[in-house]
Design an enzyme around this catalytic site. Structure first.
Site, PDB file in Angstrom:
ATOM      1  CG  HIS A  17      -3.225 -12.914  55.982  1.00 43.40           C
ATOM      2  ND1 HIS A  17      -4.397 -12.867  56.705  1.00 43.40           N
ATOM      3  CD2 HIS A  17      -3.060 -11.665  55.476  1.00 43.40           C
ATOM      4  CE1 HIS A  17      -4.910 -11.651  56.649  1.00 43.40           C
ATOM      5  NE2 HIS A  17      -4.119 -10.897  55.901  1.00 43.40           N
ATOM      6  NE  ARG A  88      -6.248  -8.203  49.165  1.00 47.03           N
ATOM      7  CZ  ARG A  88      -6.874  -7.743  50.223  1.00 47.03           C
ATOM      8  NH1 ARG A  88      -7.638  -8.530  50.934  1.00 47.03           N
ATOM      9  NH2 ARG A  88      -6.762  -6.476  50.577  1.00 47.03           N
TER      10      ARG A  88
END
Ligand code: PNS
Length: 160
Positions: A17, A88
């Protein structure tokens, strides 16, 4: 002045993050990291804890705010039209696509921007970190120090 919002449940914030926040902060004039409620997930940390951990980890960067409600309402309240989400792997896409489409239906003026994570964070998720940690997995290098400390306080290690 372009203000972007990076929303998520951040339960807790991870190095992945932080990477996305840094990339987004370099692209836009202002970035707000928004700790939101994901009704699909039961959170481990309280809203306040999630916000504190994110703020500690991002002191060098943006604003961190909490909002309990619709993301597009928060966007309008903050006068931002850009949602940042990290990607991702292909497996993220379906969920992200649905989220982006739903938000577009709710607020057509708002755009979702995807930032692809660095390969070294491609396996990281808050869920995987919590799972690994409770069974004694070495997750220290995957989260900021304040998060690691709180994981140790919050999640009792099993099978150690
Ligand atoms: O980190 P997450 O859990 O993948 O983030 C998901 C989040 C919090 C961004 C999403 O659940 C959300 O936007 N929640 C607020 C409620 C909302 O606006 N729902 C409508 C979009 S489907």
């Amino acid at each position: 002045m372009i203000r972007a919002v990076y929303p998520g449940s951040f339960d807790p914030i991870t190095n992945g993050h932080i990477y996305i926040s840094e990339r987004a902060a370099a692209l836009f004039d202002e970035l707000i990291v928004a700790v939101l409620v994901n009704p699909e997930k039961r959170s481990t940390f309280s809203e306040e804890e999630r916000q504190i951990m994110a703020r500690e980890a991002l002191v060098h960067l943006p604003k961190v705010k909490y909002f309990n409600g619709l993301l597009v309402d928060f966007m309008r309240q903050q006068q931002s039209r850009i949602i940042i989400r990290g990607l991702r792997a292909l497996s993220d896409f379906e969920y992200e696509f649905q989220l982006a489409q739903m938000n577009r239906q709710l607020a057509p003026e708002i755009e979702t921007f995807f930032i692809v994570t660095d390969a070294k964070y491609s396996y990281l998720s808050s869920r995987a970190i919590k799972d690994a940690f409770q069974f004694g997995g070495a997750v220290r290098d995957m989260v900021p120090p304040g998060v690691y400390r709180r994981l140790r306080e919050r999640i009792p290690p099993r099978n150690l």
